[in-house]
Design a protein around this motif. Structure first.
Motif, PDB file in Angstrom:
ATOM      1  N   CYS A 254      55.221  41.768  40.782  1.00 16.89           N
ATOM      2  CA  CYS A 254      54.386  40.575  40.575  1.00 16.89           C
ATOM      3  C   CYS A 254      52.889  40.923  40.557  1.00 16.89           C
ATOM      4  O   CYS A 254      52.124  40.311  39.830  1.00 16.89           O
ATOM      5  CB  CYS A 254      54.684  39.519  41.631  1.00 16.89           C
ATOM      6  N   GLY A 255      52.471  41.860  41.380  1.00 14.80           N
ATOM      7  CA  GLY A 255      51.063  42.265  41.420  1.00 14.80           C
ATOM      8  C   GLY A 255      50.164  41.322  42.188  1.00 14.80           C
ATOM      9  O   GLY A 255      48.974  41.576  42.327  1.00 14.80           O
ATOM     10  N   GLY A 257      51.202  39.709  45.372  1.00 11.33           N
ATOM     11  CA  GLY A 257      51.602  39.468  46.764  1.00 11.33           C
ATOM     12  C   GLY A 257      52.875  38.661  46.946  1.00 11.33           C
ATOM     13  O   GLY A 257      53.251  38.355  48.078  1.00 11.33           O
ATOM     14  N   CYS A 259      56.248  39.312  45.778  1.00 14.65           N
ATOM     15  CA  CYS A 259      57.610  39.861  45.736  1.00 14.65           C
ATOM     16  C   CYS A 259      57.894  40.901  46.816  1.00 14.65           C
ATOM     17  O   CYS A 259      59.039  41.276  47.043  1.00 14.65           O
ATOM     18  CB  CYS A 259      57.872  40.494  44.365  1.00 14.65           C
ATOM     19  N   ALA A 260      56.871  41.382  47.490  1.00 14.40           N
ATOM     20  CA  ALA A 260      56.994  42.399  48.546  1.00 14.40           C
ATOM     21  C   ALA A 260      57.620  43.698  48.029  1.00 14.40           C
ATOM     22  O   ALA A 260      58.112  44.505  48.806  1.00 14.40           O
ATOM     23  CB  ALA A 260      57.789  41.866  49.734  1.00 14.40           C
ATOM     24  N   CYS A 262      56.068  46.147  46.726  1.00 12.15           N
ATOM     25  CA  CYS A 262      55.120  47.272  46.736  1.00 12.15           C
ATOM     26  C   CYS A 262      54.712  47.653  48.147  1.00 12.15           C
ATOM     27  O   CYS A 262      53.640  48.209  48.339  1.00 12.15           O
ATOM     28  CB  CYS A 262      53.889  46.891  45.918  1.00 12.15           C
ATOM     29  N   CYS A 278      49.528  45.765  46.585  1.00 11.70           N
ATOM     30  CA  CYS A 278      48.771  44.991  45.589  1.00 11.70           C
ATOM     31  C   CYS A 278      47.682  44.120  46.199  1.00 11.70           C
ATOM     32  O   CYS A 278      46.575  44.082  45.669  1.00 11.70           O
ATOM     33  CB  CYS A 278      49.701  44.167  44.702  1.00 11.70           C
TER      34      CYS A 278
HETATM   35 FE1  FES Z   1      54.753  41.916  44.340  1.00 15.90          FE
HETATM   36 FE2  FES Z   1      52.963  43.552  45.503  1.00 15.90          FE
HETATM   37  S1  FES Z   1      53.841  43.721  43.550  1.00 15.90           S
HETATM   38  S2  FES Z   1      53.972  41.857  46.367  1.00 15.90           S
END
Ligand code: FES
Length: 293
Positions: A254-255, A257, A259-260, A262, A278
């Motif tokens: 998602c980039g 925050g 989807c967790a 990363c 991210c």
């Molecule tokens: Fe989804 Fe970081 S890419 S929370």
């Protein structure tokens, strides 16, 4: 420069491709018109880019340069798969969707007047962005060390700057940084002339060893690159008791925050913690990053 509450300053823009140049080893420099992103970006920020309208999953790209007045943002990227290959086919005049800027930036402190910037491979762009910021602040005397195992996406030239402590013969520098009045040196295992033959972190180690204790207290490291390089930077910082901020790279879905996907593990003063690269990063205190897995 202060870390911002970046959720208030992430913009979704239809950006126009202004220029796209190919360099050796499938490296590209892409310049887009993205005025809001250009205005809000800070060194260390990245943008989440839709490489092609047919490809819903975006790709994170570190920002290399911006011009807030002209409204453009520039990236250096390397083809790493299907998405970046499609991005490399985008022509001037075409439109791409950009979400950004995202991420907590590097924050130099005035106490540390000798920033040591270390960039490896696709970790080079944030170091250029940070150099651009530092050259506008008279308080700093930065040294930039860049490493790459493929030819750099610029033609290195002999440096006009003498760097005390730098081994004789290591003279290759990045022209843009030279033009900005910033000292730099290049490293590679490939035996390119004028480069340090070895890892960029070994070059940093050699240089740090030549500093007096007083000079050492003025150094702060900023780094971006592959995990093994960042682990070596964290060791350097520990060995010489120097503060270090490092920008981590992780797979991102998602980039922003949500989807967790990363998360990385940190060892903070209050115990272990999982943080999202991210939005909690990508810049972290090197002391806290757990490189054990
Ligand atoms: Fe989804 Fe970081 S890419 S929370």
């Amino acid at each position: 420069m202060k870390p911002t509450n970046q959720r208030d300053s992430i913009f979704l823009e239809d950006a126009v491709v202004l220029e796209q140049h190919r360099y050796e080893a499938d490296q590209y420099i892409l310049r887009i018109r993205s005025p809001q992103c250009a205005k809000a970006a800070q060194p260390g920020s990245f943008a989440h880019i839709q490489c092609n309208p047919m490809l819903p999953l975006r790709r994170p790209l570190s920002i290399m340069r911006t011009d807030p007045n002209e409204g453009w943002v520039e990236f250096l990227y390397k083809i790493a798969g299907y998405g970046t290959r499609l991005l490399s086919e985008q022509k001037p005049g075409e439109t791409i969707s950009v979400l950004g800027p995202i991420g907590r930036p590097f924050v130099p402190t005035l106490k540390q007047r000798r920033p040591l910037l270390i960039g490896g491979g696709v970790g080079i762009p944030p170091m250029i962005f940070l150099s651009d910021y530092l050259r506008r602040q008279s308080a700093y005397q930065p040294l930039v060390l860049l490493g790459s195992e493929v030819p750099f996406p610029f033609r290195p030239r002999p440096s006009q700057f003498v760097i005390p402590g730098m081994q004789d013969g290591i003279i290759a520098a990045m022209p843009l940084l030279e033009d900005w009045g910033i000292a730099s040196r290049l490293a590679s295992l490939q035996g390119y002339p004028g480069h340090h033959e070895g890892y960029v972190t070994t070059l940093a180690h050699q240089w740090l060893q030549t500093l007096t204790n007083d000079a050492m207290t003025e150094v702060e490291i900023f780094a971006c690159g592959p995990h093994p390089m960042l682990a070596a930077v964290a060791e350097l910082a520990n060995e010489f008791s120097i503060p270090a901020q490092i920008s981590m790279e992780e797979y991102m879905a998602c980039g922003v925050g949500g989807c967790a996907g990363c998360t990385i593990r940190l060892n903070t003063s209050t115990g272990p913690a999982m943080k999202r690269v991210c939005v909690d990063g990508p810049v972290f205190n090197a002391k806290e990053v757990d490189f054990s897995n």
